[in-house]
Design an enzyme around this catalytic site. Structure first.
Site, PDB file in Angstrom:
ATOM      1  CB  ALA A  56      42.137  31.069  37.722  1.00 49.15           C
ATOM      2  N   GLY A  69      42.972  34.812  33.765  1.00 46.55           N
ATOM      3  CA  GLY A  69      42.297  33.630  32.983  1.00 46.55           C
ATOM      4  C   GLY A  69      40.942  33.904  32.198  1.00 46.55           C
ATOM      5  CD  GLU A  92      45.890  33.189  31.060  1.00 46.84           C
ATOM      6  OE1 GLU A  92      45.190  32.907  31.964  1.00 46.84           O
ATOM      7  OE2 GLU A  92      47.002  32.605  30.962  1.00 46.84           O
ATOM      8  CD  GLU A 148      47.310  35.908  35.019  1.00 42.74           C
ATOM      9  OE1 GLU A 148      47.899  36.917  34.785  1.00 42.74           O
ATOM     10  OE2 GLU A 148      46.683  35.364  34.406  1.00 42.74           O
TER      11      GLU A 148
HETATM   12  N1  CAA Z   1      39.008  34.841  42.150  1.00 35.50           N
HETATM   13  C1  CAA Z   1      38.057  34.626  43.176  1.00 35.50           C
HETATM   14  N2  CAA Z   1      37.230  35.767  43.642  1.00 35.50           N
HETATM   15  C2  CAA Z   1      37.268  36.968  42.905  1.00 35.50           C
HETATM   16  C3  CAA Z   1      38.071  36.768  41.772  1.00 35.50           C
HETATM   17  C4  CAA Z   1      39.261  35.902  41.517  1.00 35.50           C
HETATM   18  N3  CAA Z   1      39.789  35.844  40.271  1.00 35.50           N
HETATM   19  N4  CAA Z   1      38.007  38.375  41.328  1.00 35.50           N
HETATM   20  C5  CAA Z   1      37.136  38.802  41.911  1.00 35.50           C
HETATM   21  N5  CAA Z   1      36.632  38.019  43.180  1.00 35.50           N
HETATM   22  C6  CAA Z   1      35.788  38.141  44.049  1.00 35.50           C
HETATM   23  C7  CAA Z   1      36.163  39.319  45.324  1.00 35.50           C
HETATM   24  O1  CAA Z   1      36.901  38.188  46.158  1.00 35.50           O
HETATM   25  C8  CAA Z   1      34.966  39.683  45.896  1.00 35.50           C
HETATM   26  O2  CAA Z   1      34.210  38.630  46.467  1.00 35.50           O
HETATM   27  P1  CAA Z   1      33.628  39.010  48.035  1.00 35.50           P
HETATM   28  O3  CAA Z   1      32.784  40.021  47.955  1.00 35.50           O
HETATM   29  O4  CAA Z   1      33.292  37.776  48.552  1.00 35.50           O
HETATM   30  O5  CAA Z   1      35.121  39.712  48.803  1.00 35.50           O
HETATM   31  C9  CAA Z   1      34.065  39.712  44.610  1.00 35.50           C
HETATM   32  O6  CAA Z   1      34.581  38.833  43.535  1.00 35.50           O
HETATM   33  C10 CAA Z   1      33.930  41.444  43.781  1.00 35.50           C
HETATM   34  O7  CAA Z   1      35.477  41.722  43.750  1.00 35.50           O
HETATM   35  P2  CAA Z   1      35.865  43.068  44.525  1.00 35.50           P
HETATM   36  O8  CAA Z   1      35.380  43.318  45.564  1.00 35.50           O
HETATM   37  O9  CAA Z   1      37.671  42.652  44.319  1.00 35.50           O
HETATM   38  O10 CAA Z   1      35.638  43.826  43.336  1.00 35.50           O
HETATM   39  P3  CAA Z   1      36.266  45.285  42.845  1.00 35.50           P
HETATM   40  O11 CAA Z   1      35.330  46.026  41.819  1.00 35.50           O
HETATM   41  O12 CAA Z   1      36.438  46.259  44.140  1.00 35.50           O
HETATM   42  O13 CAA Z   1      37.508  45.128  42.140  1.00 35.50           O
HETATM   43  C11 CAA Z   1      38.863  43.712  40.311  1.00 35.50           C
HETATM   44  C12 CAA Z   1      37.224  44.215  40.551  1.00 35.50           C
HETATM   45  C13 CAA Z   1      39.731  44.801  40.259  1.00 35.50           C
HETATM   46  C14 CAA Z   1      38.549  42.939  39.164  1.00 35.50           C
HETATM   47  C15 CAA Z   1      39.195  42.905  41.633  1.00 35.50           C
HETATM   48  O14 CAA Z   1      38.154  41.967  42.105  1.00 35.50           O
HETATM   49  C16 CAA Z   1      40.592  42.113  41.192  1.00 35.50           C
HETATM   50  O15 CAA Z   1      41.534  42.573  41.448  1.00 35.50           O
HETATM   51  N6  CAA Z   1      40.297  40.725  41.122  1.00 35.50           N
HETATM   52  C17 CAA Z   1      41.321  39.627  40.795  1.00 35.50           C
HETATM   53  C18 CAA Z   1      41.857  39.855  39.374  1.00 35.50           C
HETATM   54  C19 CAA Z   1      43.118  38.732  39.299  1.00 35.50           C
HETATM   55  O16 CAA Z   1      44.095  38.783  39.957  1.00 35.50           O
HETATM   56  N7  CAA Z   1      43.054  37.909  38.552  1.00 35.50           N
HETATM   57  C20 CAA Z   1      43.921  36.772  37.890  1.00 35.50           C
HETATM   58  C21 CAA Z   1      43.692  35.537  38.751  1.00 35.50           C
HETATM   59  S1  CAA Z   1      44.757  34.354  38.765  1.00 35.50           S
HETATM   60  C22 CAA Z   1      44.662  33.743  37.118  1.00 35.50           C
HETATM   61  O17 CAA Z   1      43.570  34.062  36.319  1.00 35.50           O
HETATM   62  C23 CAA Z   1      45.641  32.658  36.766  1.00 35.50           C
HETATM   63  C24 CAA Z   1      45.670  32.262  35.099  1.00 35.50           C
HETATM   64  O18 CAA Z   1      46.179  32.583  34.399  1.00 35.50           O
HETATM   65  C25 CAA Z   1      44.606  31.356  34.780  1.00 35.50           C
END
Ligand code: CAA
Length: 258
Positions: free
Chosen positions: A65, A109, A112, A132
């Site tokens: 998400a 998400g 999911e 999360e």
């Molecule tokens: N939401 C918003 N933006 C996101 C995102 C997310 N879930 N995941 C990645 N992005 C964005 C980053 O902020 C980044 O944007 P900027 O360049 O503007 O900073 C861009 O995508 C590229 O991401 P990274 O630079 O972080 O890429 P990476 O290759 O270094 O890492 C990753 C990849 C490990 C997937 C890392 O991006 C990450 O950990 N993302 C978040 C994963 C996460 O926590 N997901 C759970 C979300 S909460 C949820 O989903 C609730 C639910 O149950 C529904």
């Protein structure tokens, strides 16, 4: 229809939906999920479409998400809009088969949404996780429920409590994905599987999907009764007569979806 966060195309009888927010690793924001639900509505209503493939990019199916969109929401905001459930569940109410073709990250998400599909084909670079807990929250779109049903308590608990990711091999061993294919042939393979489904009797396909889904929502006795009755109902279809006649006559069946 013009979409900004997804790409939509057809390959014969297969509807292909590609999540397309590369700048955010396909993070699932409200606009994207609204478009995804609309695209499913369109394919569901189109008689020429027999199955749907849902995919992302080679780097990310979806990284979850959209954290930046939800970070400042209050309890009242999320409660009132029934955040996450609202249109995400549209995937699960689609009566046509939906195949998730997952390459790269399927996190939070993203994992999911993949699990809401009927089955997951994984590229060899796929990574699944429910991270999360790192954000001070927990899965909110079925992760604790569907992951646990898919891979069992021990692995699901470890993934939800520690944010450990699973690679494709472990996901296949654990039963989260049906198969692993090389990343560069993922879409072709998913379309091929979808085409195979489309070549079969659509009512039978829809009934089989309904019946397998019942296994997750009812007792064994009720599920078996449901299956038997729905099996009986196929004997009223032209496709069952054609399918069995074709077998007996040693020829290919010509299903008419009736
Ligand atoms: N939401 C918003 N933006 C996101 C995102 C997310 N879930 N995941 C990645 N992005 C964005 C980053 O902020 C980044 O944007 P900027 O360049 O503007 O900073 C861009 O995508 C590229 O991401 P990274 O630079 O972080 O890429 P990476 O290759 O270094 O890492 C990753 C990849 C490990 C997937 C890392 O991006 C990450 O950990 N993302 C978040 C994963 C996460 O926590 N997901 C759970 C979300 S909460 C949820 O989903 C609730 C639910 O149950 C529904």
């Amino acid at each position: 229809m013009a979409y900004e966060n997804i790409l939509v195309s057809t390959k014969g009888p297969v509807g292909l939906i590609t999540l397309n927010r590369p700048e955010a690793l396909n993070a699932l924001n409200k606009a994207l999920m609204t478009e995804l639900a609309e695209a499913i509505d369109v394919f569901e209503a189109d008689d020429a479409i027999g199955a749907i493939v849902l995919t992302g990019s080679e780097k990310a199916f979806a990284a979850g998400a959209d954290i930046k969109e939800m970070q400042s929401k209050s309890y009242m905001d999320v409660y009132k809009e029934d955040f996450i459930t609202a249109n995400w569940e549209r995937i699960t109410t689609c009566r046509k088969p939906v195949i998730a073709a997952v390459a790269g990250y399927a996190l939070g998400g993203g994992c999911e949404v993949a699990m809401m599909c009927d089955f997951i084909l994984a590229a060899d670079n796929a990574r699944f996780g429910q991270p999360e807990i790192n954000l001070g929250t927990l899965p909110g779109a079925g992760g604790t429920q569907r992951l646990t049903r898919a891979i069992g308590k021990a692995k699901a608990m470890e993934m939800c409590l520690t944010a450990r990711m699973m690679d494709a091999e472990e996901a296949e061993r654990a039963g989260l994905v049906s198969r692993i294919v090389p990343a560069d042939s993922l879409i072709d393979e998913a379309i091929k599987v979808a085409e195979r489904i489309c070549s079969l009797s659509r009512p039978s396909v829809m009934m089989a999907k309904e019946s397998v889904n019942k296994a997750f929502e009812t007792t064994l006795r009720e599920g078996i009764l449901f299956e038997r009755r729905i099996f009986h109902s196929t004997f009223s279809t032209e496709d069952q007569k054609e399918g069995m006649a074709a077998f007996a006559e040693k020829r290919k069946p010509q299903f008419k979806n009736r």
